[in-house]
Design a protein around this motif. Structure first.
Motif, PDB file in Angstrom:
ATOM      1  N   GLN A 130       0.830  -1.197   0.000  1.00 60.05           N
ATOM      2  CA  GLN A 130       0.000   0.000   0.000  1.00 60.05           C
ATOM      3  C   GLN A 130       0.872   1.257   0.000  1.00 60.05           C
ATOM      4  OE1 GLN A 130      -2.629   0.236   3.369  1.00 60.05           O
ATOM      5  NE2 GLN A 130      -4.196   1.275   2.172  1.00 60.05           N
ATOM      6  N   SER A 131       1.968   1.229   0.742  1.00 54.64           N
ATOM      7  CA  SER A 131       2.858   2.390   0.757  1.00 54.64           C
ATOM      8  C   SER A 131       3.570   2.549  -0.585  1.00 54.64           C
ATOM      9  CB  SER A 131       3.880   2.274   1.892  1.00 54.64           C
ATOM     10  OG  SER A 131       4.704   1.142   1.708  1.00 54.64           O
ATOM     11  N   ILE A 132       3.954   1.455  -1.214  1.00 53.85           N
ATOM     12  CA  ILE A 132       4.571   1.517  -2.544  1.00 53.85           C
ATOM     13  C   ILE A 132       3.577   2.090  -3.554  1.00 53.85           C
ATOM     14  CG2 ILE A 132       5.481   0.123  -4.450  1.00 53.85           C
ATOM     15  CD1 ILE A 132       7.453   0.464  -2.203  1.00 53.85           C
ATOM     16  N   VAL A 161       3.392   5.862  -3.129  1.00 53.14           N
ATOM     17  CA  VAL A 161       4.579   6.534  -3.653  1.00 53.14           C
ATOM     18  C   VAL A 161       4.541   6.566  -5.179  1.00 53.14           C
ATOM     19  CG1 VAL A 161       7.091   6.375  -3.859  1.00 53.14           C
ATOM     20  CG2 VAL A 161       6.007   6.037  -1.641  1.00 53.14           C
ATOM     21  N   ILE A 162       4.140   5.488  -5.801  1.00 58.22           N
ATOM     22  CA  ILE A 162       4.053   5.436  -7.267  1.00 58.22           C
ATOM     23  C   ILE A 162       3.017   6.438  -7.774  1.00 58.22           C
ATOM     24  CG2 ILE A 162       3.327   3.983  -9.212  1.00 58.22           C
ATOM     25  CD1 ILE A 162       4.731   1.654  -7.794  1.00 58.22           C
ATOM     26  N   THR A 163       1.903   6.563  -7.069  1.00 60.53           N
ATOM     27  CA  THR A 163       0.880   7.527  -7.458  1.00 60.53           C
ATOM     28  C   THR A 163       1.422   8.953  -7.413  1.00 60.53           C
ATOM     29  OG1 THR A 163      -0.845   6.073  -6.610  1.00 60.53           O
ATOM     30  CG2 THR A 163      -1.429   8.381  -6.931  1.00 60.53           C
ATOM     31  N   ILE A 164       2.159   9.275  -6.362  1.00 59.52           N
ATOM     32  CA  ILE A 164       2.734  10.618  -6.242  1.00 59.52           C
ATOM     33  C   ILE A 164       3.744  10.869  -7.345  1.00 59.52           C
ATOM     34  CG2 ILE A 164       4.207  12.073  -4.788  1.00 59.52           C
ATOM     35  CD1 ILE A 164       2.786  10.738  -2.374  1.00 59.52           C
ATOM     36  N   ILE A 165       4.587   9.890  -7.642  1.00 60.27           N
ATOM     37  CA  ILE A 165       5.583  10.045  -8.706  1.00 60.27           C
ATOM     38  C   ILE A 165       4.902  10.242 -10.060  1.00 60.27           C
ATOM     39  CG2 ILE A 165       7.397   8.826  -9.990  1.00 60.27           C
ATOM     40  CD1 ILE A 165       8.287   7.650  -7.286  1.00 60.27           C
ATOM     41  N   LEU A 166       3.834   9.519 -10.317  1.00 58.54           N
ATOM     42  CA  LEU A 166       3.103   9.686 -11.574  1.00 58.54           C
ATOM     43  C   LEU A 166       2.472  11.073 -11.685  1.00 58.54           C
ATOM     44  CD1 LEU A 166       1.406   6.199 -12.001  1.00 58.54           C
ATOM     45  CD2 LEU A 166       3.271   7.168 -13.348  1.00 58.54           C
ATOM     46  N   MET A 167       1.947  11.597 -10.589  1.00 55.27           N
ATOM     47  CA  MET A 167       1.371  12.935 -10.622  1.00 55.27           C
ATOM     48  C   MET A 167       2.442  13.996 -10.860  1.00 55.27           C
ATOM     49  SD  MET A 167      -1.757  12.975  -7.866  1.00 55.27           S
ATOM     50  CE  MET A 167      -0.706  12.929  -6.456  1.00 55.27           C
TER      51      MET A 167
END
Length: 56
Positions: A5-7, A10-16
């Motif tokens: 869930q934490s990964i 983080v991936i969502t934030i990087i994509l944004m």
């Protein structure tokens, strides 16, 4: 389970961040957009996100 869930978060934030970078690079946003979106995020989106997280 918590690690995945934490990964995902983080991936969502990087994509944004990447989306914002490319949209700025292709001139979809002007220089004043950063100030207005920053204000919108800190005054509306962030408090709403914290409230939803507390409810979960």
């Amino acid at each position: 389970m918590v690690f995945l869930q934490s990964i995902q978060s983080v991936i969502t934030i990087i994509l944004m961040i990447a989306l914002g970078y490319f949209l700025k690079k292709f001139k979809w946003f002007d220089d004043n957009f950063g100030k207005s979106i920053s204000s919108l995020i800190t005054k509306i989106a962030l408090p709403a996100s914290i409230f939803v997280s507390v409810l979960k």
